[in-house]
Design a protein around this motif. Structure first.
Motif, short mmCIF file in Angstrom:
data_model
loop_
_atom_site.label_atom_id
_atom_site.label_comp_id
_atom_site.label_asym_id
_atom_site.label_seq_id
_atom_site.Cartn_x
_atom_site.Cartn_y
_atom_site.Cartn_z
N PHE A 520 0.91 -1.21 0.10
CA PHE A 520 -0.04 0.01 0.06
C PHE A 520 0.89 1.23 0.17
CE2 PHE A 520 -3.12 2.98 2.03
CZ PHE A 520 -4.05 3.20 1.22
N ALA A 521 1.79 1.31 0.87
CA ALA A 521 2.85 2.57 1.01
C ALA A 521 3.60 2.56 -0.45
CB ALA A 521 3.79 2.14 1.90
N ASN A 522 4.00 1.39 -1.13
CA ASN A 522 4.68 1.68 -2.36
C ASN A 522 3.54 1.67 -3.62
OD1 ASN A 522 6.92 1.57 -0.95
ND2 ASN A 522 7.21 -0.86 -1.09
N ASN A 523 2.48 1.65 -3.46
CA ASN A 523 1.62 1.83 -4.38
C ASN A 523 1.27 0.65 -5.45
OD1 ASN A 523 0.05 4.54 -4.10
ND2 ASN A 523 2.00 5.52 -4.34
N ARG A 524 1.19 -0.39 -4.82
CA ARG A 524 1.17 -1.53 -5.54
C ARG A 524 0.28 -2.45 -4.93
NH1 ARG A 524 6.77 -2.19 -4.55
NH2 ARG A 524 7.04 -4.03 -2.82
N LEU A 525 -0.58 -2.28 -4.19
CA LEU A 525 -1.54 -3.08 -3.46
C LEU A 525 -2.72 -3.54 -4.44
CD1 LEU A 525 -2.33 -4.90 -1.05
CD2 LEU A 525 -3.52 -2.81 0.08
N ASN A 526 -2.74 -4.81 -4.95
CA ASN A 526 -3.82 -5.19 -5.80
C ASN A 526 -3.54 -4.30 -7.26
OD1 ASN A 526 -5.09 -7.25 -4.20
ND2 ASN A 526 -6.22 -5.36 -2.97
N GLY A 527 -2.47 -4.17 -7.50
CA GLY A 527 -2.11 -3.35 -8.86
C GLY A 527 -2.14 -2.10 -8.62
N ASN A 528 -2.33 -1.19 -10.02
CA ASN A 528 -2.36 0.12 -9.96
C ASN A 528 -3.92 0.66 -10.36
OD1 ASN A 528 0.83 -0.03 -11.14
ND2 ASN A 528 0.29 1.02 -9.50
N SER A 529 -4.04 1.92 -10.25
CA SER A 529 -5.15 2.53 -10.70
C SER A 529 -5.83 2.30 -12.08
CB SER A 529 -5.17 3.78 -10.23
OG SER A 529 -6.37 4.65 -10.76
N LYS A 530 -7.21 1.96 -12.26
CA LYS A 530 -7.74 1.68 -13.63
C LYS A 530 -8.09 2.95 -14.12
CE LYS A 530 -8.86 -3.11 -13.25
NZ LYS A 530 -9.79 -4.17 -13.14
N PHE A 531 -8.09 3.94 -13.50
CA PHE A 531 -8.46 5.21 -14.07
C PHE A 531 -7.72 6.15 -14.89
CE2 PHE A 531 -11.14 4.50 -10.53
CZ PHE A 531 -12.48 5.07 -10.71
N VAL A 532 -6.37 5.86 -14.71
CA VAL A 532 -5.11 6.83 -15.58
C VAL A 532 -4.16 5.65 -15.70
CG1 VAL A 532 -3.55 8.62 -15.61
CG2 VAL A 532 -5.91 9.09 -14.69
N ASP A 533 -3.86 5.31 -16.96
CA ASP A 533 -2.63 4.40 -17.33
C ASP A 533 -1.61 5.15 -16.84
OD1 ASP A 533 -4.54 2.47 -18.24
OD2 ASP A 533 -4.30 3.20 -20.50
N GLY A 534 -0.53 4.01 -16.35
CA GLY A 534 0.58 4.49 -16.08
C GLY A 534 0.84 5.40 -14.73
N TYR A 535 -0.13 5.65 -14.17
CA TYR A 535 -0.18 6.37 -12.86
C TYR A 535 0.12 5.64 -11.59
CZ TYR A 535 -1.69 9.65 -9.11
OH TYR A 535 -1.85 10.61 -8.09
N SER A 536 1.16 6.06 -10.82
CA SER A 536 1.54 5.11 -9.73
C SER A 536 0.57 5.46 -8.36
CB SER A 536 3.05 5.53 -9.36
OG SER A 536 3.52 4.56 -8.38
#
Length: 841
Positions: A520-536
């Motif tokens: 969660f702290a590293n912005n990869r809990l269950n993958g990345n956001s589906k709203f903006v591609d490539g956004y961490s």
């Protein structure tokens, strides 16, 4: 047995336990010499006088030798009823006469280690090994060098990149600030530089303990790295131990130290580098992993670390975990945002006369006293208000939201409901805030909480989805309910975007919870956001917990915190609020084939603190800050294994006829045990060692998950039918061994299974290291503690006060009780609070 002989026997064993040898063996030549003539000068003999025990002959009790057979350490032994410090001057003269730097003073129960060239005697609970003292001898501390060391804003940046100052942007003063922001290097802020310099001032005053009281988000780990460099660079430390109190903080600290100091010093986590730590300058470990099975004594000598830094120090000095902290000789630095002040507004002289035991407890638990900071004044202080004022931290936007029910729960009258009673009538029942999700349950209230959060939460500035959030619940069951509600609401508002991972429960009963906090702290809990591609940013937006993500958890892009529970401790409130105070820049880069170009950037300027139980109001208006803190209650629960009772229905046949013995053959089983017992453990060891899943969990330090897997997948399976009781029998020990211990032994993190007597002695030494009793009482403390822990009859006598029954007891009698005196109560309270009696069964 004479007390002098008892002391010698104990000292002999302590020496042998740490690798010293009286005789040549396969491990090497003997390195202990007895009764060595020191040939003292006439002046030295005159200074010693007539009162020392047979000192005129100038014979050293034990002389420990180095690897080349030269004099290394003078060990001066005293009788059990004498203070080891009585031999201090005598030992100094011996050491000086043979040009030896190190001295050990011991009466068999209490021991001191003394570097006669640089320091005062320090109490130790085990003897240091030859290798450990060699490590200490390899450098001579130079306080003047530490005091003179220049600590500038670039003290860490230089270590990260030796050539940074050659960059044109750095050399151009007008561009320097931009360079600092974009370089990725860490420059000390003014207050961080002041923190390091405060240590230099304290050392100049002769202090060796320091306390930094710094708000969450002010960079305590960066300051720790600077302090570590200060001590290592000036040769005032050869090795530093950084103690944390949670697994996720262990990896977080290691990564930060490696980033800050990678070009100058090596940093390792102990459990991942069991053989490599000795070559590292900085070692990171959790307190709990070292405390388990008293592992810190087996792994390390008291002289292995010259600086011990305790993260969240208000925790590390509580209970018997303090024994780990106090075990090592050297400088001690405590870090905390929330120190415990148990002496605040206490009339010390009055309490000392009325209840000296209570005063002693307060002094032991008081963070300021532990770190030598009188009048509640730390070595350095930097508050949240100062951080906000200077632009480094953010204050919250508080959302006080109360439902009809919680409003009444919070009132003095409480929430009244009419309930049916056992007699079939009705009665009124009153509930208060502390009863929510414990005695009173309301799914509708939880739904209202979640909807309110959805409607008012801060959004991610780029994707406009709900910003990253932590929710703090009452219990694991409550967290499960809230997680389900949040995921249902997210599915309604954003169908197909989350698939039940909008919110994730992170509590100790959830497998992999520790790793989830890191992801969660590293912005990869269950993958990345589906709203903006490539956004961490994490696909999961909300972590629902009880207490796992409070102290020390670093997740800078948190935008919302939800308190779905009442909070009564200011420490807990400050720690929870502190999860949102860090600044952060939301950045998105568009791909250009060269690492991306910055397309979007926005600074985090605020975060929201959702308060559904008026916690903010309570700590602003109602909390009695000036009242004397209550001492923690004795809440340790010590129980044995539950008895196995077969239900009557499971009995298929009950014999009622006589069944006499037809033959009897007696065979004494020796210490080697039965072959089948030995083979059982060997087979279990092979099975466990070959299982990659178990091996991975052990390497990650996740013993609870490994144990659960073994109970489910390994125990009671056909062919071997392993179970814990069979394994215990195969080990042939005089106590019950836990599955955790068995795993530690199999994977090499402990060397052997300790006997009951060894564990008892370790508890005695922990008590001594924490309470520092007068030396003449050490032997009777040990005798009583061992009897009280291991003997049910003595424990019952002491707890019922029927002391006359001691008259015929061979282990502890009335005369012993009189000698123990007032020390009886603290020993009993220590055992009740911290000693798991079932470990000695």
């Amino acid at each position: 047995m004479p007390k002098e002989a008892k002391a010698r026997i104990k000292i002999n064993k302590l020496l042998e336990d740490t690798g010293w040898r009286f005789f040549d063996s396969n491990q090497g030549r003997a390195n202990i010499a007895l009764e060595v003539n020191a040939k003292l000068s006439e002046r030295a003999l005159n200074e010693l006088g007539e009162d020392f025990e047979k000192t005129k002959n100038g014979f050293i009790d034990f002389l420990l030798l180095d690897k080349n057979g030269f004099p290394f350490v003078v060990l001066e032994a005293k009788k059990e009823d004498k203070s080891p410090l009585d031999g201090k001057e005598q030992a100094r003269q011996y050491a000086q006469s043979i040009n030896v730097r190190f001295v050990i003073l011991s009466n068999g129960n209490i021991h001191y280690f003394w570097d006669v060239e640089t320091d005062n005697p320090h109490i130790i609970t085990t003897f240091p090994s030859q290798d450990s003292i060699s490590h200490k001898q390899a450098f001579t501390p130079d306080r003047d060098a530490l005091i003179r060391e220049e600590v500038g804003h670039d003290y860490i940046a230089i270590t990260q990149n030796q050539n940074y100052s050659k960059d044109p942007q750095w050399q151009d003063e007008s561009q320097r600030e931009k360079f600092i922001e974009n370089s990725g290097l860490r420059f000390l802020r003014e207050y961080q530089k002041q923190a390091v310099r405060s240590i230099q001032d304290a050392v100049k005053q002769g202090k060796d303990r320091f306390l930094f009281e710094m708000a969450t988000g002010t960079g305590k780990t960066l300051v720790s790295a600077a302090v570590s460099k200060l001590f290592l660079r000036t040769s005032n430390a050869k090795r530093v131990l950084f103690l944390v109190d949670r697994l996720e903080l262990e990896d977080q600290a290691r990564r930060n130290f490696k980033d800050y100091l990678k070009n100058d010093f090596k940093c390792v986590i102990y459990k991942e580098n069991k053989d490599d730590w000795i070559r590292a300058e900085i070692v990171v470990s959790t307190v709990q992993s070292l405390l388990f099975n008293n592992k810190y004594k087996d792994l390390f000598s008291p002289t292995d670390f010259d600086l011990v830094i305790s993260d969240e120090a208000h925790r590390s000095i509580g209970g018997n975990s303090r024994a780990v902290f106090e075990y090592f000789i050297g400088y001690k630095l405590g870090l905390t945002a929330t120190p415990k002040n148990y002496l605040k507004n206490v009339d010390i002289s009055h309490l000392a006369n009325r209840d000296p035991r209570a005063l002693e407890q307060r002094q032991l638990l008081d963070t300021y006293t532990t770190f030598g900071c009188l009048d509640s004044d730390p070595t350095f202080r930097y508050s949240l208000l100062a951080g906000v004022r200077e632009g480094y931290l953010i204050n919250p936007i508080t959302i006080d939201a109360r439902t009809e029910i919680t409003t009444q729960l919070l009132s003095d009258e409480g929430y009244a409901v009419v309930m049916a009673n056992e007699e079939g009538g009705e009665e009124e029942k009153i509930f208060y805030q502390k009863d929510f999700e414990k005695k009173l349950f309301s799914d509708e209230t939880n739904l209202t909480f979640c909807k309110t959060f959805f409607d008012n939460a801060l959004r991610d500035p780029l994707t406009k989805e709900i910003g990253k959030t932590i929710c703090f619940c009452v219990s694991q069951n409550h967290a499960s309910k809230v997680t389900q509600i949040l995921n249902e609401l997210a599915h309604q508002k954003y169908p197909g975007k989350y698939n039940s991972d909008f919110a994730v429960q992170i509590t100790s009963n959830v497998s992999g919870a520790q790793q989830m906090t890191i992801n969660f702290a590293n912005n990869r809990l269950n993958g990345n956001s589906k709203f903006v591609d490539g956004y961490s940013t994490s696909k999961t937006r909300v972590c629902v917990t009880v207490g796992m993500m409070t102290t020390g958890y670093d997740c800078r892009d948190i935008l919302n915190l939800c308190m779905l529970r009442p909070i009564f401790s200011p420490t807990d409130f400050i720690q929870i609020k502190g999860r949102g105070t860090r600044k952060y820049a939301f950045v998105h880069k568009e791909a250009d084939g060269m690492g991306g170009t910055e397309a979007y950037k926005q600074e985090k300027e605020k975060f929201k603190l959702f308060d559904f139980f008026a916690n903010c109001e309570y700590f602003d208006d109602k909390y009695p800050y000036d009242e004397v803190l209550e001492l923690p209650k004795n809440n340790a629960k010590v129980t044995g294994p539950d008895p196995v009772i077969l239900p009557k229905e499971s009995i298929e046949y009950e014999n009622v006829n006589p069944d006499p013995i037809t033959g009897l053959h007696e065979k004494v089983i020796g210490l080697e045990g039965m072959r089948i017992d030995r083979k059982l453990f060997e087979k279990f060891e092979e099975t466990i060692s070959a299982d990659e899943h178990i091996k991975a969990k052990i390497n990650e330090g996740k013993f609870e998950e490994a144990e659960a897997y073994i109970k489910q997948e390994v125990f009671n399976k056909p062919e071997e039918y392993f179970d814990l009781e069979k394994l215990r029998k195969s080990i042939k020990l005089d106590r019950r061994v836990s599955l955790r211990e068995i795993l530690e032994k199999i994977f090499g993190t402990i060397k052997k299974f300790k006997t009951k007597d060894e564990l008892l002695e370790e508890e005695v030494q922990k008590f001594i290291s924490i309470y520092h009793p007068q030396p003449e009482f050490a032997h009777i403390i040990g005798q009583f503690m061992k009897a009280y822990i291991s003997d049910n009859e003595i424990r019952q006598i002491m707890e019922t006060g029927e002391f006359s029954s001691l008259a015929t007891n061979p282990r502890f009698n009335m005369r012993d009780l009189q000698e123990l005196g007032e020390l009886m109560v603290p020993v009993m309270e220590y055992v009740k609070d911290y000693v798991p009696l079932n470990a000695f069964m």
